[in-house]
Design a protein around this motif. Structure first.
Motif, PDB file in Angstrom:
ATOM      1  N   SER A   2     -19.542  70.612  28.626  1.00  0.00           N
ATOM      2  CA  SER A   2     -18.555  71.656  29.042  1.00  0.00           C
ATOM      3  C   SER A   2     -18.866  73.074  28.529  1.00  0.00           C
ATOM      4  O   SER A   2     -18.605  74.244  29.036  1.00  0.00           O
ATOM      5  CB  SER A   2     -16.978  71.301  29.055  1.00  0.00           C
ATOM      6  OG  SER A   2     -16.814  71.417  27.697  1.00  0.00           O
ATOM      7  N   ARG A   3     -19.447  73.023  27.225  1.00  0.00           N
ATOM      8  CA  ARG A   3     -19.734  74.187  26.598  1.00  0.00           C
ATOM      9  C   ARG A   3     -21.247  74.371  26.146  1.00  0.00           C
ATOM     10  O   ARG A   3     -21.460  73.818  25.409  1.00  0.00           O
ATOM     11  CB  ARG A   3     -18.894  74.221  25.330  1.00  0.00           C
ATOM     12  CG  ARG A   3     -17.354  74.491  25.536  1.00  0.00           C
ATOM     13  CD  ARG A   3     -16.369  74.226  24.553  1.00  0.00           C
ATOM     14  NE  ARG A   3     -16.724  72.770  23.759  1.00  0.00           N
ATOM     15  CZ  ARG A   3     -16.179  72.091  22.906  1.00  0.00           C
ATOM     16  NH1 ARG A   3     -15.406  73.157  22.269  1.00  0.00           N
ATOM     17  NH2 ARG A   3     -16.387  71.044  22.449  1.00  0.00           N
ATOM     18  N   ILE A   4     -21.690  75.157  26.967  1.00  0.00           N
ATOM     19  CA  ILE A   4     -23.018  75.516  26.794  1.00  0.00           C
ATOM     20  C   ILE A   4     -23.458  77.035  26.122  1.00  0.00           C
ATOM     21  O   ILE A   4     -22.962  77.905  26.662  1.00  0.00           O
ATOM     22  CB  ILE A   4     -23.930  75.594  28.133  1.00  0.00           C
ATOM     23  CG1 ILE A   4     -23.863  74.170  28.667  1.00  0.00           C
ATOM     24  CG2 ILE A   4     -25.520  75.702  27.731  1.00  0.00           C
ATOM     25  CD1 ILE A   4     -24.247  73.954  30.012  1.00  0.00           C
ATOM     26  N   ALA A 165     -20.094  74.386  20.501  1.00  0.00           N
ATOM     27  CA  ALA A 165     -20.709  73.811  21.664  1.00  0.00           C
ATOM     28  C   ALA A 165     -20.991  72.618  21.974  1.00  0.00           C
ATOM     29  O   ALA A 165     -20.880  71.669  21.046  1.00  0.00           O
ATOM     30  CB  ALA A 165     -22.172  74.734  21.532  1.00  0.00           C
ATOM     31  N   ASP A 166     -21.126  72.055  23.185  1.00  0.00           N
ATOM     32  CA  ASP A 166     -21.548  70.832  23.464  1.00  0.00           C
ATOM     33  C   ASP A 166     -23.119  70.844  23.518  1.00  0.00           C
ATOM     34  O   ASP A 166     -23.702  69.712  23.162  1.00  0.00           O
ATOM     35  CB  ASP A 166     -21.071  70.251  24.735  1.00  0.00           C
ATOM     36  CG  ASP A 166     -19.703  70.145  24.805  1.00  0.00           C
ATOM     37  OD1 ASP A 166     -19.080  69.313  23.913  1.00  0.00           O
ATOM     38  OD2 ASP A 166     -19.052  70.983  25.643  1.00  0.00           O
ATOM     39  N   LEU A 167     -23.724  71.686  24.086  1.00  0.00           N
ATOM     40  CA  LEU A 167     -25.420  72.012  23.734  1.00  0.00           C
ATOM     41  C   LEU A 167     -25.743  73.263  23.667  1.00  0.00           C
ATOM     42  O   LEU A 167     -25.031  74.254  23.975  1.00  0.00           O
ATOM     43  CB  LEU A 167     -25.726  71.816  25.447  1.00  0.00           C
ATOM     44  CG  LEU A 167     -26.975  71.811  25.828  1.00  0.00           C
ATOM     45  CD1 LEU A 167     -28.155  70.984  24.990  1.00  0.00           C
ATOM     46  CD2 LEU A 167     -27.531  71.872  27.124  1.00  0.00           C
ATOM     47  N   PHE A 168     -26.846  73.374  22.778  1.00  0.00           N
ATOM     48  CA  PHE A 168     -27.294  74.560  22.361  1.00  0.00           C
ATOM     49  C   PHE A 168     -28.704  74.779  23.011  1.00  0.00           C
ATOM     50  O   PHE A 168     -29.375  73.734  22.651  1.00  0.00           O
ATOM     51  CB  PHE A 168     -27.517  74.868  20.920  1.00  0.00           C
ATOM     52  CG  PHE A 168     -28.248  76.051  20.598  1.00  0.00           C
ATOM     53  CD1 PHE A 168     -27.938  77.174  20.760  1.00  0.00           C
ATOM     54  CD2 PHE A 168     -29.656  75.674  19.915  1.00  0.00           C
ATOM     55  CE1 PHE A 168     -28.665  78.253  20.591  1.00  0.00           C
ATOM     56  CE2 PHE A 168     -30.190  76.728  19.674  1.00  0.00           C
ATOM     57  CZ  PHE A 168     -29.920  78.220  19.712  1.00  0.00           C
ATOM     58  N   VAL A 169     -29.155  75.719  23.754  1.00  0.00           N
ATOM     59  CA  VAL A 169     -30.418  75.824  24.255  1.00  0.00           C
ATOM     60  C   VAL A 169     -30.993  77.049  23.916  1.00  0.00           C
ATOM     61  O   VAL A 169     -30.527  78.184  24.085  1.00  0.00           O
ATOM     62  CB  VAL A 169     -30.196  75.969  26.111  1.00  0.00           C
ATOM     63  CG1 VAL A 169     -31.688  75.904  26.322  1.00  0.00           C
ATOM     64  CG2 VAL A 169     -29.483  74.655  26.398  1.00  0.00           C
ATOM     65  N   ALA A 189     -26.106  70.777  12.860  1.00  0.00           N
ATOM     66  CA  ALA A 189     -25.640  70.269  11.458  1.00  0.00           C
ATOM     67  C   ALA A 189     -23.904  70.063  11.956  1.00  0.00           C
ATOM     68  O   ALA A 189     -23.222  69.257  11.472  1.00  0.00           O
ATOM     69  CB  ALA A 189     -25.672  71.266  10.689  1.00  0.00           C
ATOM     70  N   ALA A 190     -23.607  70.615  13.047  1.00  0.00           N
ATOM     71  CA  ALA A 190     -22.260  70.522  13.475  1.00  0.00           C
ATOM     72  C   ALA A 190     -22.137  69.409  14.628  1.00  0.00           C
ATOM     73  O   ALA A 190     -21.069  69.195  15.447  1.00  0.00           O
ATOM     74  CB  ALA A 190     -21.788  71.984  14.416  1.00  0.00           C
ATOM     75  N   GLY A 191     -23.392  68.885  14.975  1.00  0.00           N
ATOM     76  CA  GLY A 191     -23.249  67.561  15.858  1.00  0.00           C
ATOM     77  C   GLY A 191     -23.695  67.964  17.405  1.00  0.00           C
ATOM     78  O   GLY A 191     -23.499  67.507  18.282  1.00  0.00           O
ATOM     79  N   VAL A 192     -24.322  69.297  17.301  1.00  0.00           N
ATOM     80  CA  VAL A 192     -24.412  69.871  18.884  1.00  0.00           C
ATOM     81  C   VAL A 192     -25.691  69.439  19.319  1.00  0.00           C
ATOM     82  O   VAL A 192     -26.789  69.260  18.332  1.00  0.00           O
ATOM     83  CB  VAL A 192     -24.240  71.388  18.685  1.00  0.00           C
ATOM     84  CG1 VAL A 192     -24.607  72.119  20.141  1.00  0.00           C
ATOM     85  CG2 VAL A 192     -22.807  71.706  18.335  1.00  0.00           C
ATOM     86  N   GLU A 193     -25.872  68.813  20.780  1.00  0.00           N
ATOM     87  CA  GLU A 193     -27.218  68.517  21.303  1.00  0.00           C
ATOM     88  C   GLU A 193     -27.950  69.887  21.290  1.00  0.00           C
ATOM     89  O   GLU A 193     -27.523  70.918  21.647  1.00  0.00           O
ATOM     90  CB  GLU A 193     -26.952  68.002  22.600  1.00  0.00           C
ATOM     91  CG  GLU A 193     -28.413  67.472  23.263  1.00  0.00           C
ATOM     92  CD  GLU A 193     -27.934  66.920  24.533  1.00  0.00           C
ATOM     93  OE1 GLU A 193     -28.977  66.956  25.479  1.00  0.00           O
ATOM     94  OE2 GLU A 193     -26.838  66.648  25.032  1.00  0.00           O
ATOM     95  N   THR A 194     -29.540  69.804  20.911  1.00  0.00           N
ATOM     96  CA  THR A 194     -30.139  70.850  21.029  1.00  0.00           C
ATOM     97  C   THR A 194     -31.401  70.724  21.952  1.00  0.00           C
ATOM     98  O   THR A 194     -31.935  69.647  22.028  1.00  0.00           O
ATOM     99  CB  THR A 194     -30.739  71.462  19.693  1.00  0.00           C
ATOM    100  OG1 THR A 194     -31.291  70.192  19.096  1.00  0.00           O
ATOM    101  CG2 THR A 194     -29.543  71.732  18.665  1.00  0.00           C
ATOM    102  N   LEU A 195     -31.806  71.884  22.872  1.00  0.00           N
ATOM    103  CA  LEU A 195     -32.940  71.751  23.675  1.00  0.00           C
ATOM    104  C   LEU A 195     -33.966  73.111  23.491  1.00  0.00           C
ATOM    105  O   LEU A 195     -33.107  74.211  23.586  1.00  0.00           O
ATOM    106  CB  LEU A 195     -32.361  71.602  25.065  1.00  0.00           C
ATOM    107  CG  LEU A 195     -33.147  71.994  26.224  1.00  0.00           C
ATOM    108  CD1 LEU A 195     -34.357  70.648  26.353  1.00  0.00           C
ATOM    109  CD2 LEU A 195     -32.649  71.670  27.399  1.00  0.00           C
TER     110      LEU A 195
END
Length: 234
Positions: A2-4, A165-169, A189-195
């Protein structure tokens, strides 16, 4: 998802005709960065610095948003969650492409700053050392740009967005300029998925969970479509 949170660099605007630092025949190659992109260079020769940024503004005015800018604007408008765009770019192509509330961490090309009182205003097409600050009347007008050796803007807000965030791009970034080059590690480090979406692997490619490579005008619209399809928005 939900948070990108999206970070964009020079690579997203390159296909609009705005060169990166590394383009062989670009505007940057005609100037010494130490002379036009540092506080010390401005102190030595403000005429040269204004000449450089007057040229950059003229170049930017002729550029148009590309499919990558427009795709991110579509993601902002159609995604049911929050989409935050942070950019290292000083151009206005995200806004002209339809994006809103863009965080310009390195300042904005079309804004002016008074070095004496910190007042900010819309920059005229041509700036010079003789221009007076509208607020304090000092002849201390400079571009509202974060130069090498200066602290980027909005860092507290940026780190808050990253950790929530839920996802960092990261899109079109070199991974050579800090603190932005450290955002993927911060998010991880905060557990956020990265792309990473890039023309080629960045200098910090190993810190991302996944990556796609190709021109921004190809990979960004494709990824946005997938996100919206996955969340039932298209």
């Amino acid at each position: 998802m939900s948070r990108i949170v999206i970070l964009t660099g020079a690579g997203i605007s390159a296909e609009s005709g705005l060169g990166t630092f590394r383009d062989k025949d670009g505007l940057w190659t005609k100037y010494d960065l130490n002379e036009v992109a540092t506080p010390e260079g401005f102190a030595r020769n403000p005429d040269l610095v204004h000449e450089f940024y007057n040229a950059r503004r003229a170049n930017c005015r002729t550029a148009q948003p590309n499919a990558a800018h427009e795709a991110l604007a579509q993601l902002q408008s159609d995604h049911t969650g929050r989409v935050t765009i942070i950019t290292q770019n000083v151009d206005d192509l995200h806004e002209r492409g339809g994006a809103t509330d863009v965080i310009h961490m390195h300042g904005e090309l079309f804004r002016a700053l008074c070095a004496a009182c910190d007042h900010r205003w819309v920059a005229p097409p041509e700036m010079s050392p003789d221009h007076l600050c509208p607020s304090c009347k000092a002849t201390a007008t400079r571009p509202d740009i974060v130069w090498f050796g200066e602290m980027p803007y909005h860092m507290d807000d940026i780190y808050e967005h990253l950790t929530e965030a839920d996802l960092f791009v990261a899109i079109g970034t070199s991974g050579n300029v800090y603190p932005a080059a450290g955002f993927a590690a911060e998010a991880s480090a905060a557990g956020v998925e990265t792309l990473e979406l890039n023309l080629e692997p960045s200098a910090v490619a190993g810190t991302f969970d996944a990556a796609r490579f190709g021109p921004a005008t190809d990979v960004v619209p494709m990824w946005v479509t997938e996100v919206l399809e996955r969340t039932g928005q298209v």
